[in-house]
Motif scaffolding. Structure first.
Motif, PDB file in Angstrom:
ATOM      1  N   TRP A  41       6.242  34.881  12.579  1.00 22.17           N
ATOM      2  CA  TRP A  41       5.106  35.065  12.173  1.00 22.17           C
ATOM      3  C   TRP A  41       4.999  33.073  12.036  1.00 22.17           C
ATOM      4  O   TRP A  41       4.082  32.728  12.821  1.00 22.17           O
ATOM      5  CB  TRP A  41       4.699  36.010  11.271  1.00 22.17           C
ATOM      6  N   SER A  68      -1.705  36.568   9.713  1.00 21.12           N
ATOM      7  CA  SER A  68      -3.660  36.700   9.755  1.00 21.12           C
ATOM      8  C   SER A  68      -3.908  35.755   8.193  1.00 21.12           C
ATOM      9  O   SER A  68      -4.901  35.125   7.630  1.00 21.12           O
ATOM     10  CB  SER A  68      -3.729  38.570   9.488  1.00 21.12           C
ATOM     11  N   VAL A  76      -5.318  37.394  15.139  1.00 17.56           N
ATOM     12  CA  VAL A  76      -4.229  37.843  14.892  1.00 17.56           C
ATOM     13  C   VAL A  76      -4.092  39.389  15.127  1.00 17.56           C
ATOM     14  O   VAL A  76      -4.285  40.083  14.505  1.00 17.56           O
ATOM     15  CB  VAL A  76      -3.146  37.999  13.991  1.00 17.56           C
TER      16      VAL A  76
END
Length: 385
Positions: A41, A68, A76
């Protein structure tokens, strides 16, 4: 000014994805509309910021939640459903599927189902999905363009050839880090040795597939589905220099070869630009400096994965799906240190023998075969560990 092509990249933090972003940065014809990754991520958020993308997706829910929290400039999405939603809602003209493993099948189906063109680096989509995937593309009018040095080479060589003109296709293999070794010399090879590929820089799973030559088995199936060529007319030959990427034998006995530097950006750019050759910062081959090109037969005793793949391909039905799932489990176990190198094909062969092949009537048949194969392969790994 011509309309820019809207591009969605799945698997943008991996080797193919990052090189695709490099190609995009050099092109005025491409507009990025979304990016995805499995779990990286932080890298994905950085890419979204750098390329000003408003939507991203992470297959792993926990990673999506972290993204997020860290990134509030866009949306997201998370999980397998989020990945499919990213595809369906992207309104992309072209989707580059650079995901690793059978996880790429769902997004491939979603892309083709929406009638979007697919640049396919995820060879497992065709290995597992086979005729269902190609039939879906035909039904919606979507194009499948390979993102692979070997299949890009064949795609270019076959362009414009009339029916009946082509006799055989040949895929080349570097031979991986263990080329020339006999079976008994592979008993105790380490993960580090298997990951030391002599030519290509790739992710862990793909690099191990190259070391076992399973990647050539998967490419064999991919070529069959992409070009409609019977398996008995597709060959694999070892070519250590990795400069000849594909060969086509013509009906009159002539042979056409595709040569180029071992740089994946060539294949990526070819797919993203609709089969056109555009300028890249790649140093062209100096044949006088290369001096010689050599070829040799594959040692199927030392590298039985290619034999197993061809066997599964000829059996058809769920056999390629079972082979792929068992290979993913075995390679993961090897990378984790719980399986020896030569036990990878042993696990695959045991799984194939136990499950056999069933007819494929729908995609659900494939998902069921995949789940069962992973269970059986996991039990085989536990027995050997």
């Amino acid at each position: 000014m011509a309309t820019r092509k809207r591009l969605l990249i799945l698997g943008s933090t991996g080797s193919i994805g990052t090189q695709a972003l490099d190609v995009c940065e050099r092109s005025d014809e491409l507009e990025l509309v979304g990016l995805s990754a499995e779990r990286s991520w932080e890298d994905l958020v950085e890419q979204a910021r750098q390329h000003k993308v408003g939507r991203i997706a992470l297959a792993e829910e926990h990673a999506a939640a972290r993204a997020s929290e860290a990134w509030t400039d866009g949306q997201v999405l998370g999980g397998a459903e989020g990945l499919v939603r990213l595809v369906v809602e992207s309104e992309a003209d072209l989707v580059l599927n650079a995901l690793v493993g059978s996880a790429g099948l769902g997004p491939t189906v979603a892309t083709l189902g929406e009638g979007m063109d697919l640049a396919l680096a995820n060879k497992e989509s065709l290995v597992v999905g086979g005729e269902l995937v190609t039939a879906l593309a035909e039904a919606t009018g979507a194009q499948i363009v390979p993102v692979d040095s070997e299949h890009t080479a064949l795609h270019q060589l076959l362009a414009g050839q009339p029916p009946g003109a082509v006799e055989r296709l040949t895929i080349t293999a570097s031979g991986g880090p263990f080329r020339g070794r006999r079976r008994e010399e592979l008993q105790d090879v380490t993960v580090k040795q298997a990951l030391a590929h002599p030519t290509w820089a790739m992710g862990g799973k793909i690099t191990i597939d190259s070391a076992t030559l399973m990647n050539k088995g998967l490419e064999l199936m991919e070529a069959h589905h992409l070009f409609g060529t019977p398996y008995e007319r597709i060959d694999v030959v070892v070519h250590p220099q990795s400069l000849v990427h594909g060969l086509v034998q013509m009906a009159d006995g002539a042979m056409l070869a595709h040569l180029g530097p071992p740089d994946m950006r060539i294949a990526i750019s070819y797919a993203l630009h609709g089969g056109e050759s555009v300028e890249l910062p790649v140093v062209p081959l100096d044949l006088a400096a290369v001096r010689e090109l050599t070829f040799e037969a594959v040692d199927l005793d030392a590298f039985p994965c290619l034999r197993l793949a061809r066997q599964a391909a000829l059996e058809g039905g769920t056999a390629p799906c079972v082979l792929n799932a068992a290979n993913e489990i075995a390679v993961h176990a090897f990378l984790q240190g719980s399986l020896r190198f030569l036990e990878i094909p042993a696990v695959i062969e045991q799984t194939l023998s136990q499950l056999g092949s069933e007819p494929v009537r729908a995609f659900e048949s494939l998902y069921e075969a995949d789940r069962e194969a992973r269970r059986v392969a996991g039990e085989a790994v536990a027995t050997l560990a």
